[in-house]
Scaffold this motif. Structure first.
Motif, mmCIF file in Angstrom:
data_model
loop_
_atom_site.group_PDB
_atom_site.id
_atom_site.type_symbol
_atom_site.label_atom_id
_atom_site.label_comp_id
_atom_site.label_asym_id
_atom_site.label_seq_id
_atom_site.Cartn_x
_atom_site.Cartn_y
_atom_site.Cartn_z
ATOM 1 N N ASP A 97 19.785 96.148 46.900
ATOM 2 C CA ASP A 97 20.964 96.254 47.754
ATOM 3 C C ASP A 97 20.715 97.081 49.011
ATOM 4 O OD1 ASP A 97 20.694 98.695 46.537
ATOM 5 O OD2 ASP A 97 22.744 98.820 45.775
ATOM 6 N N ASP A 98 19.466 97.479 49.246
ATOM 7 C CA ASP A 98 19.125 98.230 50.447
ATOM 8 C C ASP A 98 19.207 97.309 51.672
ATOM 9 O OD1 ASP A 98 17.149 99.356 52.565
ATOM 10 O OD2 ASP A 98 17.296 100.998 51.115
ATOM 11 N N PRO A 99 19.715 97.805 52.801
ATOM 12 C CA PRO A 99 19.787 96.975 54.015
ATOM 13 C C PRO A 99 18.440 96.378 54.424
ATOM 14 C CG PRO A 99 21.095 98.959 54.301
ATOM 15 C CD PRO A 99 20.352 99.126 52.999
ATOM 16 N N ALA A 100 17.352 97.040 54.054
ATOM 17 C CA ALA A 100 16.032 96.520 54.422
ATOM 18 C C ALA A 100 15.752 95.164 53.787
ATOM 19 C CB ALA A 100 14.946 97.522 54.011
ATOM 20 N N LEU A 101 16.442 94.847 52.684
ATOM 21 C CA LEU A 101 16.227 93.569 51.997
ATOM 22 C C LEU A 101 17.381 92.592 52.231
ATOM 23 C CD1 LEU A 101 14.628 94.626 48.570
ATOM 24 C CD2 LEU A 101 13.516 93.988 50.722
ATOM 25 N N ASP A 102 18.156 92.845 53.280
ATOM 26 C CA ASP A 102 19.265 91.937 53.597
ATOM 27 C C ASP A 102 18.783 90.500 53.749
ATOM 28 O OD1 ASP A 102 21.134 93.909 53.494
ATOM 29 O OD2 ASP A 102 21.394 94.129 55.668
ATOM 30 N N ALA A 103 17.672 90.308 54.447
ATOM 31 C CA ALA A 103 17.174 88.956 54.688
ATOM 32 C C ALA A 103 16.750 88.285 53.384
ATOM 33 C CB ALA A 103 15.996 88.996 55.668
ATOM 34 N N VAL A 104 16.173 89.059 52.479
ATOM 35 C CA VAL A 104 15.758 88.515 51.183
ATOM 36 C C VAL A 104 16.977 88.060 50.388
ATOM 37 C CG1 VAL A 104 14.660 89.058 48.969
ATOM 38 C CG2 VAL A 104 13.641 89.879 51.093
ATOM 39 N N ARG A 105 17.984 88.935 50.296
ATOM 40 C CA ARG A 105 19.186 88.600 49.545
ATOM 41 C C ARG A 105 19.888 87.381 50.142
ATOM 42 N NH1 ARG A 105 20.335 93.795 50.355
ATOM 43 N NH2 ARG A 105 22.208 93.238 51.523
ATOM 44 N N ALA A 106 20.043 87.397 51.450
ATOM 45 C CA ALA A 106 20.741 86.293 52.111
ATOM 46 C C ALA A 106 19.991 84.981 51.911
ATOM 47 C CB ALA A 106 20.904 86.588 53.597
ATOM 48 N N GLY A 107 18.671 85.038 51.997
ATOM 49 C CA GLY A 107 17.878 83.828 51.811
ATOM 50 C C GLY A 107 17.998 83.277 50.401
ATOM 51 N N MET A 108 17.955 84.155 49.398
ATOM 52 C CA MET A 108 18.090 83.702 48.014
ATOM 53 C C MET A 108 19.476 83.124 47.762
ATOM 54 S SD MET A 108 15.995 86.502 45.727
ATOM 55 C CE MET A 108 17.201 87.801 46.064
ATOM 56 N N GLU A 109 20.512 83.762 48.317
ATOM 57 C CA GLU A 109 21.868 83.270 48.123
ATOM 58 C C GLU A 109 22.040 81.890 48.749
ATOM 59 O OE1 GLU A 109 24.607 86.177 49.507
ATOM 60 O OE2 GLU A 109 24.069 87.656 47.974
ATOM 61 N N ARG A 110 21.513 81.713 49.958
ATOM 62 C CA ARG A 110 21.613 80.394 50.599
ATOM 63 C C ARG A 110 20.880 79.344 49.775
ATOM 64 N NH1 ARG A 110 20.793 83.371 55.419
ATOM 65 N NH2 ARG A 110 18.568 82.862 55.364
ATOM 66 N N LEU A 111 19.742 79.718 49.230
ATOM 67 C CA LEU A 111 18.939 78.759 48.468
ATOM 68 C C LEU A 111 19.674 78.302 47.220
ATOM 69 C CD1 LEU A 111 15.124 79.045 47.856
ATOM 70 C CD2 LEU A 111 16.633 78.176 46.092
ATOM 71 N N ILE A 112 20.174 79.255 46.409
ATOM 72 C CA ILE A 112 20.781 78.837 45.148
ATOM 73 C C ILE A 112 22.160 78.201 45.360
ATOM 74 C CG2 ILE A 112 19.465 80.528 43.840
ATOM 75 C CD1 ILE A 112 21.948 82.207 43.531
ATOM 76 N N GLN A 113 22.876 78.630 46.412
ATOM 77 C CA GLN A 113 24.144 77.973 46.705
ATOM 78 C C GLN A 113 23.902 76.555 47.223
ATOM 79 O OE1 GLN A 113 26.070 80.694 49.400
ATOM 80 N NE2 GLN A 113 27.128 81.768 47.743
ATOM 81 N N GLY A 114 22.870 76.401 48.034
ATOM 82 C CA GLY A 114 22.551 75.083 48.559
ATOM 83 C C GLY A 114 22.071 74.121 47.491
ATOM 84 N N TYR A 115 21.655 74.655 46.337
ATOM 85 C CA TYR A 115 21.161 73.831 45.244
ATOM 86 C C TYR A 115 22.294 73.251 44.401
ATOM 87 C CZ TYR A 115 17.726 72.411 41.716
ATOM 88 O OH TYR A 115 16.924 71.692 40.868
#
Length: 276
Positions: A97-115
């Motif tokens: 949940d660190d801001p440094a991993l915002d891109a990682v979290r957002a990318g994973m969320e887009r991937l699994i939602q898009g699936y």
């Protein structure tokens, strides 16, 4: 979908009575690589590798990382090797949940939602569920609340006799696949937490009625399917697991995205009608 923060594992550290030499030797022997072969891979000599393993020579930080790379040592354990050699850890362990991993979290969320409508989830090194889409929620609809509290664990949910296990038509075969997968990861990671989880789920009773049932209309599967009942229908999936290439952070290195691909037309049609 919400993203959970994984529980932080114990910091990587070598046992007090072990230096980097015995640790490297342990990894080399586990990988079944000779000193000569490792030396050739790492652009060194068998004599130097021997001296490092016996403690007669202290490897440089660069050499520790080079040997770890050629031995396919997980990122967390590379930090342990560096500490044992007297160096600072190289790889951070950033909370998800660190801001440094915002891109990682957002990318994973887009991937699994898009699936969607197909099931997909994100797990950590001990199979704790960090994120999941509506396809997964649909499969868990009949699981009791007692198994859905944090930390939500994918292996426990799948193999527990009150979880998904009673609804898996090929339970014995799928259970064998999952336990074998965990055994391979235990050998790779040497994780006490993963070993404890394995011992727990391997001890779950298997119903005497469980059998590796064949589907009513057999199809030519290209991988071992998960055959699971949902509201009177048998759904069929094959599993695919993705990880990050060349991770530079312990947390990111231990993330895995599992997607369940429908293995027959009936499953595709049903999921699209259920989750438009």
């Amino acid at each position: 979908m919400s993203t959970a923060t994984p529980a932080r594992a114990a910091s990587a550290a070598a046992p007090a009575d072990q230096g980097v030499g015995p640790l490297l030797r342990g990894w080399r022997e586990q990988r079944r690589i000779s000193q000569l072969e490792l030396a050739l891979r790492a652009d060194s000599s068998a004599r130097h590798i021997s001296f490092i393993e016996t403690g007669r020579s202290r490897p440089s930080e660069e050499m520790v990382l080079r040997l770890a790379e050629h031995l396919d040592v997980p990122v967390r354990e590379r930090n342990a090797l560096l500490l044992a050699a007297g160096y600072a850890p190289r790889f951070p362990e950033t909370p998800l949940d660190d801001p440094a991993l915002d891109a990682v979290r957002a990318g994973m969320e887009r991937l699994i939602q898009g699936y969607e409508p197909y099931p997909a989830l994100v797990v950590d090194a001990t199979y704790n569920v960090l994120a999941a889409n509506r396809g997964i929620t649909m499969l868990l609809a009949e699981v009791p609340e007692s198994l859905l509290g944090p930390p939500l664990n994918a292996m426990r949910l799948t193999l527990h006799p009150e979880g998904l296990a009673p609804r898996i038509r090929n339970l014995r075969e799928w259970r064998g696949h999952l336990l074998a997968q965990m055994e391979r990861q235990i050998a790779l990671r040497r994780s006490k937490a993963l070993r404890a989880l394995y011992d727990e789920v391997a001890a779950y009773p298997v119903p005497e009625s469980a059998s590796d049932a064949e589907p009513v209309d057999p199809v030519p599967y290209f991988a071992l399917p998960l055959l699971i009942e949902h509201e009177g229908r048998t759904l069929s999936f094959v599993s695919s697991i993705s990880t990050f290439n060349t991770p530079m952070d312990v947390t990111v290195a231990e993330l895995a995205i599992e997607t369940l691909l429908p293995a027959d037309p009936a499953t595709v049609k049903y999921l699209h009608s259920l989750l438009p």
